[in-house]
Design a protein around this motif. Structure first.
Motif, PDB file in Angstrom:
ATOM      1  N   LEU A 147       0.860  -1.184   0.000  1.00 22.59           N
ATOM      2  CA  LEU A 147       0.000   0.000   0.000  1.00 22.59           C
ATOM      3  C   LEU A 147       0.893   1.229   0.000  1.00 22.59           C
ATOM      4  CD1 LEU A 147      -2.994   0.959   0.247  1.00 22.59           C
ATOM      5  CD2 LEU A 147      -2.601   1.101   2.709  1.00 22.59           C
ATOM      6  N   ARG A 148       0.743   2.076  -1.004  1.00 15.52           N
ATOM      7  CA  ARG A 148       1.551   3.295  -1.115  1.00 15.52           C
ATOM      8  C   ARG A 148       0.711   4.491  -0.663  1.00 15.52           C
ATOM      9  NH1 ARG A 148       6.095   3.580  -4.019  1.00 15.52           N
ATOM     10  NH2 ARG A 148       5.568   5.592  -4.914  1.00 15.52           N
ATOM     11  N   VAL A 149       1.283   5.273   0.258  1.00 16.82           N
ATOM     12  CA  VAL A 149       0.557   6.394   0.854  1.00 16.82           C
ATOM     13  C   VAL A 149       1.409   7.651   0.765  1.00 16.82           C
ATOM     14  CG1 VAL A 149      -0.644   7.246   2.902  1.00 16.82           C
ATOM     15  CG2 VAL A 149      -0.527   4.785   2.465  1.00 16.82           C
ATOM     16  N   GLY A 150       0.824   8.734   0.266  1.00 14.01           N
ATOM     17  CA  GLY A 150       1.505  10.015   0.227  1.00 14.01           C
ATOM     18  C   GLY A 150       1.136  10.841   1.441  1.00 14.01           C
ATOM     19  N   THR A 151       2.096  11.585   1.997  1.00 14.65           N
ATOM     20  CA  THR A 151       1.810  12.411   3.171  1.00 14.65           C
ATOM     21  C   THR A 151       2.797  13.552   3.265  1.00 14.65           C
ATOM     22  OG1 THR A 151       1.498  12.392   5.581  1.00 14.65           O
ATOM     23  CG2 THR A 151       3.258  11.027   4.701  1.00 14.65           C
ATOM     24  N   PHE A 152       2.384  14.630   3.922  1.00 15.83           N
ATOM     25  CA  PHE A 152       3.298  15.734   4.184  1.00 15.83           C
ATOM     26  C   PHE A 152       4.025  15.457   5.498  1.00 15.83           C
ATOM     27  CE2 PHE A 152      -0.679  16.687   6.180  1.00 15.83           C
ATOM     28  CZ  PHE A 152      -0.407  17.414   7.326  1.00 15.83           C
ATOM     29  N   ALA A 153       5.196  16.060   5.671  1.00 19.47           N
ATOM     30  CA  ALA A 153       6.100  15.631   6.730  1.00 19.47           C
ATOM     31  C   ALA A 153       5.682  16.057   8.127  1.00 19.47           C
ATOM     32  CB  ALA A 153       7.509  16.156   6.444  1.00 19.47           C
ATOM     33  N   ALA A 175       2.560   5.217  13.747  1.00 20.55           N
ATOM     34  CA  ALA A 175       1.685   4.401  14.604  1.00 20.55           C
ATOM     35  C   ALA A 175       0.618   3.693  13.775  1.00 20.55           C
ATOM     36  CB  ALA A 175       1.032   5.273  15.671  1.00 20.55           C
ATOM     37  N   ALA A 176       0.074   4.394  12.782  1.00 11.60           N
ATOM     38  CA  ALA A 176      -0.970   3.802  11.946  1.00 11.60           C
ATOM     39  C   ALA A 176      -0.417   2.657  11.105  1.00 11.60           C
ATOM     40  CB  ALA A 176      -1.592   4.875  11.055  1.00 11.60           C
ATOM     41  N   ILE A 177       0.769   2.845  10.539  1.00  5.97           N
ATOM     42  CA  ILE A 177       1.389   1.792   9.724  1.00  5.97           C
ATOM     43  C   ILE A 177       1.684   0.572  10.583  1.00  5.97           C
ATOM     44  CG2 ILE A 177       3.473   1.181   8.447  1.00  5.97           C
ATOM     45  CD1 ILE A 177       3.564   4.092   7.480  1.00  5.97           C
ATOM     46  N   VAL A 227       3.407  -1.255   3.875  1.00  5.96           N
ATOM     47  CA  VAL A 227       3.098   0.138   3.550  1.00  5.96           C
ATOM     48  C   VAL A 227       4.370   0.873   3.139  1.00  5.96           C
ATOM     49  CG1 VAL A 227       2.129   2.320   4.387  1.00  5.96           C
ATOM     50  CG2 VAL A 227       1.169   0.138   5.175  1.00  5.96           C
ATOM     51  N   GLU A 228       4.293   1.590   2.030  1.00 10.16           N
ATOM     52  CA  GLU A 228       5.368   2.483   1.599  1.00 10.16           C
ATOM     53  C   GLU A 228       4.853   3.914   1.682  1.00 10.16           C
ATOM     54  OE1 GLU A 228       6.791   1.548  -2.272  1.00 10.16           O
ATOM     55  OE2 GLU A 228       7.645  -0.387  -1.689  1.00 10.16           O
ATOM     56  N   VAL A 229       5.645   4.798   2.271  1.00  8.88           N
ATOM     57  CA  VAL A 229       5.255   6.191   2.440  1.00  8.88           C
ATOM     58  C   VAL A 229       6.046   7.060   1.466  1.00  8.88           C
ATOM     59  CG1 VAL A 229       5.122   8.135   4.036  1.00  8.88           C
ATOM     60  CG2 VAL A 229       4.697   5.813   4.857  1.00  8.88           C
ATOM     61  N   VAL A 230       5.336   7.921   0.758  1.00  6.33           N
ATOM     62  CA  VAL A 230       5.955   8.866  -0.174  1.00  6.33           C
ATOM     63  C   VAL A 230       5.678  10.269   0.362  1.00  6.33           C
ATOM     64  CG1 VAL A 230       6.069   9.684  -2.541  1.00  6.33           C
ATOM     65  CG2 VAL A 230       5.493   7.280  -2.072  1.00  6.33           C
ATOM     66  N   GLU A 231       6.729  11.037   0.595  1.00  6.27           N
ATOM     67  CA  GLU A 231       6.556  12.366   1.176  1.00  6.27           C
ATOM     68  C   GLU A 231       6.289  13.399   0.090  1.00  6.27           C
ATOM     69  OE1 GLU A 231       9.389  15.487   3.521  1.00  6.27           O
ATOM     70  OE2 GLU A 231       9.371  13.422   4.285  1.00  6.27           O
ATOM     71  N   ILE A 280      -7.810   3.519  10.977  1.00  3.29           N
ATOM     72  CA  ILE A 280      -6.748   3.555  11.985  1.00  3.29           C
ATOM     73  C   ILE A 280      -6.225   4.973  12.159  1.00  3.29           C
ATOM     74  CG2 ILE A 280      -4.412   2.765  12.538  1.00  3.29           C
ATOM     75  CD1 ILE A 280      -5.100   0.157  11.038  1.00  3.29           C
ATOM     76  N   LEU A 281      -6.009   5.679  11.046  1.00  6.00           N
ATOM     77  CA  LEU A 281      -5.509   7.053  11.119  1.00  6.00           C
ATOM     78  C   LEU A 281      -6.462   7.956  11.888  1.00  6.00           C
ATOM     79  CD1 LEU A 281      -3.988   7.686   7.582  1.00  6.00           C
ATOM     80  CD2 LEU A 281      -2.818   8.005   9.765  1.00  6.00           C
ATOM     81  N   GLN A 282      -7.755   7.773  11.683  1.00  7.96           N
ATOM     82  CA  GLN A 282      -8.725   8.605  12.386  1.00  7.96           C
ATOM     83  C   GLN A 282      -8.632   8.384  13.896  1.00  7.96           C
ATOM     84  OE1 GLN A 282     -12.775   8.388  10.797  1.00  7.96           O
ATOM     85  NE2 GLN A 282     -12.742  10.612  10.911  1.00  7.96           N
TER      86      GLN A 282
END
Length: 304
Positions: free
Chosen positions: A94-100, A109-111, A122-126, A290-292
């Motif tokens: 699962l690829r997720v984009g997020t600001f830092a 924590a969610a991952i 999960v892979e995070v892309v900033e 989970i994020l919520q």
């Protein structure tokens, strides 16, 4: 031909020492257990079990064979569980984009919880919100965490679905020992006299708020520097060189900075979990839930 049921029966007999108890553990009938044992012995042309006065035991050859196949069954069970998890989640990665700034408080924590509960990596892309939304629309990420101005939303478009994680008012970050820290609240006239640290991105939410306020006042923004480096922003503000428009959640308390409200308020920043509308992997929904929950506990602790 050997099948998994035969191997499971052999291991169950080794564990329980009884055909009856092995049958109960596997939810088979005793005749079925006996049949699997006979078939396995016939294939291997060797006696694997022996009846005793106390029940049923494995022969030395049976013990050897059981010890060899037990790790294989463990790996097969693990692989079966992983395949089921991938099938149910709809994705392997699962690829997720997020600001830092806030993403770093929420995503780890969610991952961790998602990967513990489901077979998903999960892979995070900033990226800043505009970049995250671009990647989402082009299919480069499955979901994203973004922020926007609640009163002037930039990303409320028909192709996107947003779930609000939290919202908080905009405030002015000032140096603890600067002249602006002496004000309990700042006026709009004060804002036009400040030097501001702005983003290099024209669509940055805080800069849009500043442009609106200065336009209403008939003034130009006095820009000290354009940067998206959050440590640089904190450092410049701590030294009293400039101010920054922000919210409480991303402020680093290790720096000598403080937050000040404005007399008439500047609106609020809304942080959201965003996806494209339509069909999507189940894991996307799991991560959103989970994020919520993480946001409700962790952001509340930071802002109170």
């Amino acid at each position: 031909m050997i099948n998994l049921q035969q191997l499971r029966v052999l291991l169950a007999v080794r564990e329980h020492g009884s055909l009856t108890q092995a049958a109960e553990a596997l939810r088979y009938g005793v005749p079925t257990v006996a049949h699997h044992l006979r078939t396995l012995e016939a294939h291997l042309e060797a006696q694997l079990v022996v009846r005793t006065r106390g029940g049923t035991e494995l022969t030395p050859l049976g013990e050897f064979y059981a010890a060899e196949v037990a790790p294989v069954l463990v790996r097969l069970d693990r692989a079966e569980h992983a395949v089921a998890g991938h099938r149910d989640s709809g994705v392997v990665t699962l690829r997720v984009g997020t600001f830092a700034s806030v993403g770093s408080r929420l995503m780890p924590a969610a991952i961790s919880e998602l990967e513990q509960r489901h077979s998903v990596r999960v892979e995070v892309v900033e990226g800043e919100p505009t970049e995250v939304v671009r990647m989402l629309r082009q299919g480069e990420v499955h979901a994203g965490v973004i922020y926007d101005i609640s009163e002037e939303p930039l990303f409320d478009t028909p192709d996107l679905e947003q779930r609000t994680l939290f919202a908080e008012p905009y405030q002015v970050m000032v140096g603890r020992h600067s002249e602006w820290a002496e004000h309990s609240k700042l006026t709009r006239e004060d804002l036009t006299r400040m030097r501001w640290i702005c983003s290099r991105n024209d669509s940055e939410a805080s800069d849009r708020v500043l442009r609106r306020v200065h336009s209403e006042m008939g003034e130009q923004i006095r820009v000290l520097m354009e940067t998206d480096d959050w440590y640089m922003i904190h450092g410049l503000v701590a030294e009293g060189l400039g101010c920054a428009l922000t919210t409480a959640a991303p402020v680093d308390q290790e720096f000598e900075v403080e937050l000040r409200d404005t007399v008439d308020g500047l609106g609020e920043r809304r942080v959201s979990f965003v996806t494209t509308k339509g069909a999507r992997p189940a894991a996307v929904g799991w991560l959103g839930e989970i994020l919520q929950r993480v946001a409700s506990s962790r952001i509340a602790a930071v802002t109170t």
